[in-house]
Design a protein around this motif. Structure first.
Motif, PDB file in Angstrom:
ATOM      1  N   GLU A  10       0.831  -1.196   0.000  1.00  0.00           N
ATOM      2  CA  GLU A  10       0.000   0.000   0.000  1.00  0.00           C
ATOM      3  C   GLU A  10       0.873   1.256   0.000  1.00  0.00           C
ATOM      4  OE1 GLU A  10      -3.934  -1.546   2.495  1.00  0.00           O
ATOM      5  OE2 GLU A  10      -2.424  -0.296   3.468  1.00  0.00           O
ATOM      6  N   TYR A  11       0.229   2.347  -0.376  1.00  0.00           N
ATOM      7  CA  TYR A  11       0.819   3.673  -0.274  1.00  0.00           C
ATOM      8  C   TYR A  11      -0.229   4.614   0.318  1.00  0.00           C
ATOM      9  CZ  TYR A  11       5.345   3.432  -2.646  1.00  0.00           C
ATOM     10  OH  TYR A  11       6.647   3.192  -2.957  1.00  0.00           O
ATOM     11  N   LEU A  12       0.247   5.629   1.029  1.00  0.00           N
ATOM     12  CA  LEU A  12      -0.637   6.679   1.528  1.00  0.00           C
ATOM     13  C   LEU A  12      -0.604   7.846   0.556  1.00  0.00           C
ATOM     14  CD1 LEU A  12       0.301   6.724   5.329  1.00  0.00           C
ATOM     15  CD2 LEU A  12      -1.696   5.643   4.264  1.00  0.00           C
ATOM     16  N   ALA A  13      -1.769   8.227   0.023  1.00  0.00           N
ATOM     17  CA  ALA A  13      -1.895   9.395  -0.844  1.00  0.00           C
ATOM     18  C   ALA A  13      -2.488  10.526  -0.017  1.00  0.00           C
ATOM     19  CB  ALA A  13      -2.773   9.097  -2.045  1.00  0.00           C
ATOM     20  N   ILE A  14      -1.666  11.563   0.283  1.00  0.00           N
ATOM     21  CA  ILE A  14      -2.054  12.623   1.212  1.00  0.00           C
ATOM     22  C   ILE A  14      -2.235  13.914   0.427  1.00  0.00           C
ATOM     23  CG2 ILE A  14      -1.415  13.857   3.312  1.00  0.00           C
ATOM     24  CD1 ILE A  14       0.439  11.498   3.957  1.00  0.00           C
ATOM     25  N   THR A  15      -3.336  14.606   0.681  1.00  0.00           N
ATOM     26  CA  THR A  15      -3.609  15.912   0.075  1.00  0.00           C
ATOM     27  C   THR A  15      -4.107  16.853   1.158  1.00  0.00           C
ATOM     28  OG1 THR A  15      -5.882  15.263  -0.463  1.00  0.00           O
ATOM     29  CG2 THR A  15      -4.221  14.902  -2.160  1.00  0.00           C
ATOM     30  N   GLY A  16      -4.132  18.152   0.802  1.00  0.00           N
ATOM     31  CA  GLY A  16      -4.701  19.117   1.744  1.00  0.00           C
ATOM     32  C   GLY A  16      -3.716  20.185   2.137  1.00  0.00           C
ATOM     33  N   ILE A  19       0.278  20.903   1.217  1.00  0.00           N
ATOM     34  CA  ILE A  19       0.684  20.030   0.096  1.00  0.00           C
ATOM     35  C   ILE A  19       0.167  20.663  -1.190  1.00  0.00           C
ATOM     36  CG2 ILE A  19       0.510  17.739  -0.926  1.00  0.00           C
ATOM     37  CD1 ILE A  19       0.064  16.642   1.899  1.00  0.00           C
ATOM     38  N   THR A  20       1.065  20.883  -2.146  1.00  0.00           N
ATOM     39  CA  THR A  20       0.669  21.560  -3.382  1.00  0.00           C
ATOM     40  C   THR A  20      -0.291  20.716  -4.208  1.00  0.00           C
ATOM     41  OG1 THR A  20       2.820  22.652  -3.431  1.00  0.00           O
ATOM     42  CG2 THR A  20       1.545  22.646  -5.486  1.00  0.00           C
ATOM     43  N   ALA A  25       3.480   8.372   0.383  1.00  0.00           N
ATOM     44  CA  ALA A  25       4.409   7.982   1.441  1.00  0.00           C
ATOM     45  C   ALA A  25       3.975   6.636   1.995  1.00  0.00           C
ATOM     46  CB  ALA A  25       4.459   9.034   2.544  1.00  0.00           C
ATOM     47  N   LYS A  26       4.957   5.935   2.571  1.00  0.00           N
ATOM     48  CA  LYS A  26       4.659   4.686   3.263  1.00  0.00           C
ATOM     49  C   LYS A  26       4.189   4.939   4.703  1.00  0.00           C
ATOM     50  CE  LYS A  26       5.476   1.018   0.637  1.00  0.00           C
ATOM     51  NZ  LYS A  26       4.517  -0.086   0.493  1.00  0.00           N
ATOM     52  N   LYS A  27       4.719   6.022   5.301  1.00  0.00           N
ATOM     53  CA  LYS A  27       4.310   6.400   6.657  1.00  0.00           C
ATOM     54  C   LYS A  27       4.467   7.909   6.780  1.00  0.00           C
ATOM     55  CE  LYS A  27       8.912   5.075   8.222  1.00  0.00           C
ATOM     56  NZ  LYS A  27       9.701   4.248   9.163  1.00  0.00           N
ATOM     57  N   SER A  28       3.540   8.546   7.491  1.00  0.00           N
ATOM     58  CA  SER A  28       3.583  10.000   7.581  1.00  0.00           C
ATOM     59  C   SER A  28       2.607  10.481   8.651  1.00  0.00           C
ATOM     60  CB  SER A  28       3.228  10.624   6.225  1.00  0.00           C
ATOM     61  OG  SER A  28       3.170  12.028   6.303  1.00  0.00           O
ATOM     62  N   TRP A  29       2.845  11.732   9.124  1.00  0.00           N
ATOM     63  CA  TRP A  29       1.892  12.400   9.994  1.00  0.00           C
ATOM     64  C   TRP A  29       0.796  13.012   9.134  1.00  0.00           C
ATOM     65  CZ3 TRP A  29       1.881  11.848  15.092  1.00  0.00           C
ATOM     66  CH2 TRP A  29       3.066  11.505  15.746  1.00  0.00           C
ATOM     67  N   VAL A  30      -0.445  12.886   9.567  1.00  0.00           N
ATOM     68  CA  VAL A  30      -1.584  13.503   8.887  1.00  0.00           C
ATOM     69  C   VAL A  30      -2.077  14.631   9.786  1.00  0.00           C
ATOM     70  CG1 VAL A  30      -3.869  13.169   7.917  1.00  0.00           C
ATOM     71  CG2 VAL A  30      -2.187  11.315   7.780  1.00  0.00           C
ATOM     72  N   PHE A  31      -1.863  15.877   9.327  1.00  0.00           N
ATOM     73  CA  PHE A  31      -2.201  17.048  10.119  1.00  0.00           C
ATOM     74  C   PHE A  31      -3.661  17.453   9.894  1.00  0.00           C
ATOM     75  CE2 PHE A  31       2.351  17.191   9.446  1.00  0.00           C
ATOM     76  CZ  PHE A  31       2.831  17.462  10.727  1.00  0.00           C
ATOM     77  N   PRO A  32      -4.190  18.258  10.776  1.00  0.00           N
ATOM     78  CA  PRO A  32      -5.552  18.779  10.545  1.00  0.00           C
ATOM     79  C   PRO A  32      -5.595  19.570   9.240  1.00  0.00           C
ATOM     80  CG  PRO A  32      -4.889  19.143  12.820  1.00  0.00           C
ATOM     81  CD  PRO A  32      -3.674  18.633  12.120  1.00  0.00           C
ATOM     82  N   GLY A  33      -6.662  19.411   8.494  1.00  0.00           N
ATOM     83  CA  GLY A  33      -6.790  20.064   7.187  1.00  0.00           C
ATOM     84  C   GLY A  33      -6.231  19.210   6.047  1.00  0.00           C
ATOM     85  N   GLN A  34      -5.782  18.001   6.382  1.00  0.00           N
ATOM     86  CA  GLN A  34      -5.270  17.075   5.370  1.00  0.00           C
ATOM     87  C   GLN A  34      -6.129  15.827   5.324  1.00  0.00           C
ATOM     88  OE1 GLN A  34      -1.168  16.257   6.273  1.00  0.00           O
ATOM     89  NE2 GLN A  34      -0.452  18.276   5.534  1.00  0.00           N
ATOM     90  N   ARG A  35      -6.162  15.202   4.143  1.00  0.00           N
ATOM     91  CA  ARG A  35      -6.880  13.931   3.967  1.00  0.00           C
ATOM     92  C   ARG A  35      -5.923  12.918   3.356  1.00  0.00           C
ATOM     93  NH1 ARG A  35     -12.376  14.693   0.839  1.00  0.00           N
ATOM     94  NH2 ARG A  35     -12.484  12.480   1.492  1.00  0.00           N
TER      95      ARG A  35
END
Length: 479
Positions: A10-16, A19-20, A25-35
């Motif tokens: 799997e991969y994590l697809a992060i937007t918000g 992020i332009t 990413a394989k692992k990451s922090w997901v901040f408020p305002g991101q999906r």
């Protein structure tokens, strides 16, 4: 803020926020305002039955199984896949229809350019072509074909091409077997007849050869007997002749041997003298060679010294010429650089002048545009004040611009200098009692013609046609 980790496939697809576009990413922090969305990278099998048509307009069904998944070895393809396909499950109807549409489209286009025989016999090449063309289309979705299995072609109901082809092959095999059996039978019968004929021929041939050999042997025996008798007589005569000949040869050989002995003694003496002369010649040659080598060594040493001297002189001349050429080249380079700097300065000055002129023209155009906009606003305001009456607006503008005065002046200038002649002519009769009432209107028209024609002639010089009227005074004057 949440810490997220993706699985092995799997991969994590992060937007918000922050992020332009999209980040994988394989692992990451997901901040408020991101999906984030989890993207499954494992490939999926898609089974299709593609219907196509060959170049002969023959339909067929091509069963195929494609193993398709995201391209994990290329980050750009992964970003493309995440952008276009992340909202859909790989096993969903949407993705399946997308992949099927690409495969069917490329398969039909490729099949339309090949005959049924080429497709059937070249299954490997056909599979390769389909694989390459489908992969080109799937690249725009970030997908990769991991495996493609194209099964045997199947007939479309109502178009049993392969069934008929199989029947044709079976019939051809059966007919060929019959032909082979008949051919083998023909060869067996022909071979048996040939064997019988050869046996008869060989027996007759052997009998004839036996008779010929018997006759030949009887003749050979008689010839041999005659030859033996003749040989005995010849042998006796030969022996007598050989005895006489041997006696003569013995006498000749005795004379030759004595002569040879004397010649050998003379030749031996001469050979000794010749050998002494040859040895003396060899001695003289060796002396001459020694002197020649001595002279050659002296000349070679002098030539080597002169050669080295000449080489050093030539190198010195070449060095001076190279330095002179380098100096000329350096001066030419500096002159070219100076010319380039001067040309750049001239170009910059011209460019600045052109930009200044362009700026002035631009400002002038902006002033004209602003003036036109102000006049338009002025006219729109007047039109509203006049209640939208364009005729009153036109009259006001003509009065405001002094157009009526200009028109009067132009008309006055146009008629200035003209001397019109006005003629009043009457037939001398008045009232209705002087002429017939029914002909009064016609007489009135005809009474207007003479002064009208005369006035036209005086103003323009044109005469009426002869069939219409003739001016007596004019005719008289022209005569």
């Amino acid at each position: 803020m949440i810490w997220k980790t993706a699985g092995a496939s799997e991969y994590l697809a992060i937007t918000g926020w922050g992020i332009t576009d999209i980040r994988l990413a394989k692992k990451s922090w997901v901040f408020p305002g991101q999906r984030y969305t989890r993207l499954d990278m494992s490939p999926v099998n898609y089974t299709f039955e593609v219907q196509g048509m060959s170049a002969e307009k023959l339909p067929f069904v091509l069963p195929a199984v494609f193993t398709i998944g995201p391209r994990v070895d290329d980050m750009d393809s992964l970003l493309l896949y995440a952008t276009l396909m992340s909202n859909h499950d790989k096993r969903s109807k949407h993705v399946e229809e997308l992949v099927q549409g690409v495969i069917e489209g490329e398969t039909r286009v490729l099949a339309a350019s090949m005959t049924m025989e080429q497709i059937f016999k070249g299954t490997k090449e056909f599979k390769k072509e389909v694989f390459e063309k489908v992969q080109l289309e799937l690249n725009q979705f970030g997908l990769l074909i991991y495996n493609a299995n194209v099964k045997q072609l199947v007939d479309v109901p109502g178009h049993e091409y392969f069934s008929y082809l199989g029947q044709k092959t079976q019939m051809e095999a059966a007919n060929q077997a019959k032909i082979d059996v008949a051919e083998a039978k023909k060869k067996g019968e022909i071979g048996a007849k040939e064997r019988q004929g050869l046996t008869s021929q060989n027996a007759a041939k052997i009998d004839a050869e036996t008779k010929i050999i018997t006759t030949q042997r009887l003749g050979d025996a008689q010839k041999e007997e005659i030859n033996v008798k003749t040989s005995v007589e010849l042998y006796k005569n030969q022996k007598e002749a050989e005895l006489v000949k041997s006696k003569a040869e013995l006498a000749t050989k005795n004379a030759g041997w004595s002569q040879a002995s004397q010649l050998a003694e003379v030749e031996s003496a001469k050979a000794v003298a010749i050998r002494e002369a040859e040895l003396q010649t060899e001695v003289e040659k060796k002396k001459a060679l020694n002197q020649t080598e001595k002279l050659r060594a002296e000349l070679l040493s002098k030539a080597a010294v002169e050669y080295e001297t000449k080489v050093q002189e030539a190198n010195w001349d070449l060095y001076k010429k190279q330095k002179a050429a380098e100096a000329v080249l350096y001066e030419a380079q500096k002159a070219a650089e100076a010319q380039k700097v001067s040309a750049d300065a001239n170009f910059y000055a011209r460019q600045q002048a052109a930009e200044s002129e362009l700026y002035a023209k631009k400002k002038e155009a902006e002033g004209i545009t602003a003036l036109a906009q102000a006049e338009g606003f002025y006219l729109n305001t007047l039109l509203k004040q006049l209640g939208g009456n364009y005729i009153e607006l036109r009259d006001y503008m003509m009065v405001n611009k002094n157009m009526y005065q200009d028109i009067a002046r132009i008309n006055a200038q146009a008629v200035n200098g003209m001397q019109p002649k006005i003629s009043v002519w009457s037939n001398g009769k008045g009232g209705e009692d002087g002429e017939n009432g029914a002909m009064k209107d016609v007489a009135g028209v005809y009474s207007m013609l003479p002064p009208l024609l005369k006035t036209v002639h005086e103003q323009t010089g044109m005469l009426p046609p002869a069939w219409l009227a003739t001016l007596s005074d004019v005719t008289h004057e022209s005569n």
